[in-house]
Design an enzyme around this catalytic site. Structure first.
Site, PDB file in Angstrom:
ATOM      1  N   MET A  79       0.840  -1.205   0.000  1.00 14.37           N
ATOM      2  CA  MET A  79       0.000   0.000   0.000  1.00 14.37           C
ATOM      3  C   MET A  79       0.871   1.251   0.000  1.00 14.37           C
ATOM      4  SD  MET A  79      -3.107  -0.939   2.599  1.00 14.37           S
ATOM      5  CE  MET A  79      -4.630  -1.691   1.980  1.00 14.37           C
ATOM      6  N   ASP A  80       1.887   1.255   0.851  1.00 13.10           N
ATOM      7  CA  ASP A  80       2.769   2.419   0.938  1.00 13.10           C
ATOM      8  C   ASP A  80       3.503   2.652  -0.378  1.00 13.10           C
ATOM      9  OD1 ASP A  80       3.975   4.590   2.285  1.00 13.10           O
ATOM     10  OD2 ASP A  80       5.731   3.389   2.741  1.00 13.10           O
ATOM     11  N   GLU A  81       3.936   1.579  -1.033  1.00 10.70           N
ATOM     12  CA  GLU A  81       4.614   1.707  -2.318  1.00 10.70           C
ATOM     13  C   GLU A  81       3.680   2.285  -3.381  1.00 10.70           C
ATOM     14  OE1 GLU A  81       7.437   1.354  -5.447  1.00 10.70           O
ATOM     15  OE2 GLU A  81       7.543   1.616  -3.281  1.00 10.70           O
ATOM     16  N   ALA A  96       3.073   5.894  -2.624  1.00  6.64           N
ATOM     17  CA  ALA A  96       4.239   6.720  -2.951  1.00  6.64           C
ATOM     18  C   ALA A  96       4.300   7.036  -4.433  1.00  6.64           C
ATOM     19  CB  ALA A  96       5.514   6.013  -2.501  1.00  6.64           C
TER      20      ALA A  96
END
Length: 247
Positions: A166-168, A171
């Protein structure tokens, strides 16, 4: 460290960024590319000519659901406004020539650096994923298939692997949609476990951009949308890069 990065980036949000040669994506005219910061970022991120390996391409480990949905979105890149994002070993490969603001400069030059979600080299064992981005709608869809090296509970993906995915995706979406660079916060509510080797579809939307921040949300679910794996939200710092793109 995040607080320090926020302070440095906020203080230098208008620091000039020097960008290298721009390769225009098929379907994006030069007028659109230089008239829209989002289109310009996408065109530069998705290098048309490169010898780098793109890890966001089908391989023998992809499950039928991932392969078929990949083909569906690939068709949408022809006329639906979607763009398939390449995935190289390192973010340095995506943004070669980009000068980070003072205080965030990388001092080392290690050639073996890798994006965390590309750290497992054996196909199908770790993170198998591809991200599609829609510039005008400022949204992304990530097709994610966790391999056996990402196990948490027996037979299911570790919650941290989904959080990293999710963070990737956040980003990449924040960077392309509004020059977001630093994660300020990430909140996740887990709902169900993802079976290893199955497909999770991450639908990511930029909710708003204000006060130099991008507010992003995500729903991770099965392809048939009957099972929700997790819901999350994140806030990214917008650097507001100055015009510095050279032809």
């Amino acid at each position: 460290m995040i607080r320090r990065g926020f302070q440095v980036a906020a203080r230098l949000s208008h620091h000039r960024s020097l960008l290298g040669t721009l390769q225009i994506l098929p379907g994006l005219s030069p007028a659109l590319t230089f008239g829209s910061s989002t289109d310009a970022m996408v065109s530069r991120f998705c290098m048309k000519k490169t010898d780098l390996k793109d890890y966001a391409l089908p391989n023998a480990s992809w499950c039928p659901d991932m392969l078929s949905l990949y083909q569906e979105f690939l068709e949408k890149t022809k006329s639906g406004g979607w763009v398939k994002l390449p995935s190289f070993n390192s973010n340095r490969d995506h943004i070669k020539g980009l000068k980070l603001p003072l205080g965030l400069e990388v001092t080392s030059d290690q050639s073996d650096c890798r994006i965390f979600t590309r750290c497992i080299q054996v196909e199908g064992q770790g993170y198998e994923y591809v991200i599609f981005f829609h510039p005008s709608m400022k949204k992304s869809v990530c097709l994610f298939q966790p391999g056996p090296y990402l196990e948490g509970p027996p037979g299911f993906a570790h919650g941290g692997s989904l959080a990293a995915m999710m963070d990737e995706t956040f980003a990449k979406t924040a960077y392309l949609a509004g020059e977001g660079l630093l994660t300020l916060s990430l909140n996740i509510r887990f709902k169900n476990l993802i079976p290893l080797g199955s497909l999770a579809v991450l639908n990511v939307d930029v909710e708003k951009i204000e006060d130099k921040k991008l507010y992003i949300s995500c729903i991770a679910q099965s392809r048939d949308q009957q099972t929700v794996y997790a819901k999350s939200s994140g806030v990214f710092l917008q650097l507001q890069l100055e015009e510095g793109i050279s032809q």
